[in-house]
Design a protein around this motif. Structure first.
Motif, PDB file in Angstrom:
ATOM      1  N   LYS A 218      62.494  10.610 -42.086  1.00 34.49           N
ATOM      2  CA  LYS A 218      63.441  11.082 -43.095  1.00 34.49           C
ATOM      3  C   LYS A 218      64.465  11.954 -42.386  1.00 34.49           C
ATOM      4  O   LYS A 218      64.105  12.916 -41.691  1.00 34.49           O
ATOM      5  CB  LYS A 218      62.706  11.876 -44.173  1.00 34.49           C
ATOM      6  N   ILE A 219      65.742  11.617 -42.553  1.00 38.22           N
ATOM      7  CA  ILE A 219      66.809  12.302 -41.820  1.00 38.22           C
ATOM      8  C   ILE A 219      67.818  12.888 -42.795  1.00 38.22           C
ATOM      9  O   ILE A 219      68.287  12.203 -43.713  1.00 38.22           O
ATOM     10  CB  ILE A 219      67.504  11.340 -40.844  1.00 38.22           C
ATOM     11  N   ASP A 220      68.152  14.141 -42.596  1.00 35.21           N
ATOM     12  CA  ASP A 220      69.211  14.789 -43.362  1.00 35.21           C
ATOM     13  C   ASP A 220      70.546  14.411 -42.721  1.00 35.21           C
ATOM     14  O   ASP A 220      70.813  14.810 -41.575  1.00 35.21           O
ATOM     15  CB  ASP A 220      69.019  16.309 -43.339  1.00 35.21           C
ATOM     16  N   PRO A 221      71.400  13.636 -43.410  1.00 34.00           N
ATOM     17  CA  PRO A 221      72.650  13.183 -42.780  1.00 34.00           C
ATOM     18  C   PRO A 221      73.646  14.303 -42.516  1.00 34.00           C
ATOM     19  O   PRO A 221      74.573  14.133 -41.723  1.00 34.00           O
ATOM     20  CB  PRO A 221      73.211  12.174 -43.783  1.00 34.00           C
ATOM     21  N   GLN A 222      73.442  15.465 -43.143  1.00 37.10           N
ATOM     22  CA  GLN A 222      74.363  16.579 -42.932  1.00 37.10           C
ATOM     23  C   GLN A 222      73.972  17.424 -41.718  1.00 37.10           C
ATOM     24  O   GLN A 222      74.823  17.833 -40.933  1.00 37.10           O
ATOM     25  CB  GLN A 222      74.398  17.464 -44.191  1.00 37.10           C
ATOM     26  N   THR A 223      72.671  17.667 -41.562  1.00 36.33           N
ATOM     27  CA  THR A 223      72.220  18.547 -40.484  1.00 36.33           C
ATOM     28  C   THR A 223      71.632  17.792 -39.301  1.00 36.33           C
ATOM     29  O   THR A 223      71.500  18.358 -38.208  1.00 36.33           O
ATOM     30  CB  THR A 223      71.142  19.511 -41.011  1.00 36.33           C
ATOM     31  N   GLY A 224      71.236  16.523 -39.516  1.00 34.35           N
ATOM     32  CA  GLY A 224      70.585  15.755 -38.461  1.00 34.35           C
ATOM     33  C   GLY A 224      69.106  16.062 -38.306  1.00 34.35           C
ATOM     34  O   GLY A 224      68.450  15.525 -37.411  1.00 34.35           O
ATOM     35  N   GLU A 225      68.565  16.884 -39.173  1.00 37.88           N
ATOM     36  CA  GLU A 225      67.139  17.211 -39.096  1.00 37.88           C
ATOM     37  C   GLU A 225      66.299  15.961 -39.342  1.00 37.88           C
ATOM     38  O   GLU A 225      66.557  15.209 -40.287  1.00 37.88           O
ATOM     39  CB  GLU A 225      66.777  18.283 -40.116  1.00 37.88           C
ATOM     40  N   VAL A 226      65.293  15.751 -38.485  1.00 37.77           N
ATOM     41  CA  VAL A 226      64.429  14.579 -38.572  1.00 37.77           C
ATOM     42  C   VAL A 226      63.014  15.012 -38.926  1.00 37.77           C
ATOM     43  O   VAL A 226      62.444  15.901 -38.277  1.00 37.77           O
ATOM     44  CB  VAL A 226      64.407  13.796 -37.244  1.00 37.77           C
ATOM     45  N   GLU A 227      62.439  14.378 -39.938  1.00 35.61           N
ATOM     46  CA  GLU A 227      61.079  14.674 -40.379  1.00 35.61           C
ATOM     47  C   GLU A 227      60.255  13.394 -40.351  1.00 35.61           C
ATOM     48  O   GLU A 227      60.718  12.343 -40.797  1.00 35.61           O
ATOM     49  CB  GLU A 227      61.120  15.234 -41.803  1.00 35.61           C
ATOM     50  N   VAL A 228      59.050  13.465 -39.805  1.00 34.59           N
ATOM     51  CA  VAL A 228      58.141  12.323 -39.840  1.00 34.59           C
ATOM     52  C   VAL A 228      57.515  12.254 -41.229  1.00 34.59           C
ATOM     53  O   VAL A 228      56.737  13.130 -41.612  1.00 34.59           O
ATOM     54  CB  VAL A 228      57.053  12.442 -38.757  1.00 34.59           C
ATOM     55  N   ALA A 229      57.871  11.207 -41.973  1.00 40.66           N
ATOM     56  CA  ALA A 229      57.405  11.080 -43.352  1.00 40.66           C
ATOM     57  C   ALA A 229      56.093  10.326 -43.467  1.00 40.66           C
ATOM     58  O   ALA A 229      55.328  10.543 -44.421  1.00 40.66           O
ATOM     59  CB  ALA A 229      58.476  10.376 -44.198  1.00 40.66           C
TER      60      ALA A 229
END
Length: 391
Positions: A218-229
């Motif tokens: 899961k990626i936040d398109p604004q911040t680029g933060e990546v989370e393993v969902a």
């Protein structure tokens, strides 16, 4: 790397090695459809946007820059980075910005919108990595791009193993998946990443199926933060797998990701070597990351989309035999919960992706596995019930 690792790093290579069987085609799909975009180099993804535009991304053909990376003819990969780097010899790969995003406007005009990184392996001209899938959020186009793996001191090029935002004819890196794989290695096996499937979630996030890392991001398109969902477990295999400590299992290889009209999330799994017919499936992923089977008994699923009729549709690549790939043996399958699905279109030449217009027209990328320049987008009018039909 072994064949197993080759297919985990780069999905197009997995497609070339696949074996799948279909019943007699119900229609000569290539003749039914209309080619609307051609001249593509291994197209991997198609997207239809609300304004009627059709977007497609292809793999490209590498470039003129040589990179010394672990080759698939000699190297034997291992789970840790140090072993990966020392596992075997290096080969010359060719790198350049030859992958493309192309737009078919509602008025029929075809335009090259952007070029993206492409990585080619000269010893196997079919083994290229480039653009994979497209998604749009708030009018902004995003694309998954390339793959990467543990290769010693070689630095990952910007835009490779990444999600890119299309701007000014190029891809601007929003986030890269290699950092997550290198630092966390969520599935615990080879450190390799191939961000492939891509979907815009109802929450405004980008959701990525990583075909090499075997996880959902899961990626936040604004911040680029990546989370393993979610992390996908190995699937049953017929022979001991040296890449999984001799277990009778194969890599799950997640490919497509889609949301239904209620916001539920689904992922297609295209298992690795030996690509057993009927071993592919669709799983549902909960908000907490729990993975449950939704539809099983499918074969070589490369994409998943929600149609305007409310059903899910999967793309099956085609049939390979001991004599090589068989043209015009791919299919589009209506996904039925708990079952193996219903073929709605067959006789397609190595399809990789599908999307729908609101009225039920289907756009399919064909010759996703094939010689440079042979890739196409084919339109199948009224393939499913449209949202305006009341069904």
């Amino acid at each position: 790397m072994t064949t197993e690792n080759k297919n985990r790093v780069c999905l197009p290579a997995a497609l070339l090695a696949a074996v799948m069987m279909f019943p007699t085609p119900i229609a000569a799909a290539q003749e039914m459809g209309t080619v609307v975009i051609d001249g593509l180099n291994s197209p991997m993804g198609v997207l239809v946007t609300p304004d009627g535009s059709v977007w497609v991304v292809d793999t490209g053909v590498g470039g003129d820059v040589e990179l010394e990376l672990a080759g698939f003819s000699e190297a034997e990969a291992a789970p840790d980075a140090e072993a990966d780097a020392d596992a075997g010899g290096l080969d010359s790969w060719l790198f350049g910005e030859t992958a493309r995003v192309v737009q078919l406007a509602a008025d029929g005009a075809v335009t090259e919108v952007a070029t993206l990184p492409s990585l080619a392996f000269p010893k196997d001209p079919t083994f290229n990595m480039g653009g994979a899938r497209l998604a749009m959020i708030d009018g902004q186009l995003y694309v998954t791009s390339g793959g990467w793996w543990s290769v010693g001191d070689t630095e990952r090029p910007v835009g490779v193993s990444a999600v890119l935002r299309i701007e000014d004819g190029h891809g601007l890196e929003v986030a890269n998946t290699w950092d997550v794989e290198r630092e966390q290695n969520p599935d615990g096996w080879e450190r390799a990443t191939n961000p492939y499937g891509l979907a815009a979630g109802p929450d405004g996030s980008l959701w990525v199926a990583d075909a090499a890392a075997n996880d959902l991001l899961k990626i936040d398109p604004q911040t680029g933060e990546v989370e393993v969902a979610a992390v996908f477990e190995g699937m049953p295999g017929p022979i001991p797998n040296a890449e999984r400590d001799g277990a009778l299992e194969i890599a799950p290889v997640p490919t497509g990701v889609a949301f239904d009209q209620a916001g539920a999330l689904y992922v297609t799994l295209l298992p690795g070597v030996p690509f057993l017919p009927g071993s592919s499936k669709v799983v549902q992923v909960s908000a907490e990351g729990a993975v449950t089977d939704y539809a099983t008994g499918l074969t070589m699923l490369t994409d998943l989309r929600a149609g305007p009729d409310g059903n899910l549709y999967g793309v099956s690549l085609g049939e390979f035999t001991e004599k090589g790939p068989t043209p015009n043996s791919g299919a589009v399958v209506r996904i039925m919960e708990g079952g193996a699905g219903e073929v709605v279109l067959s006789g397609i030449s190595f399809p990789t992706s599908i999307d729908f217009s609101a009225n039920g027209d289907a756009y399919v990328t064909v010759n996703g596995v094939g010689a440079p320049g042979t890739g196409q987008v084919v339109l199948y009018k009224g393939l499913v019930a449209g949202a305006t039909s009341g069904q």
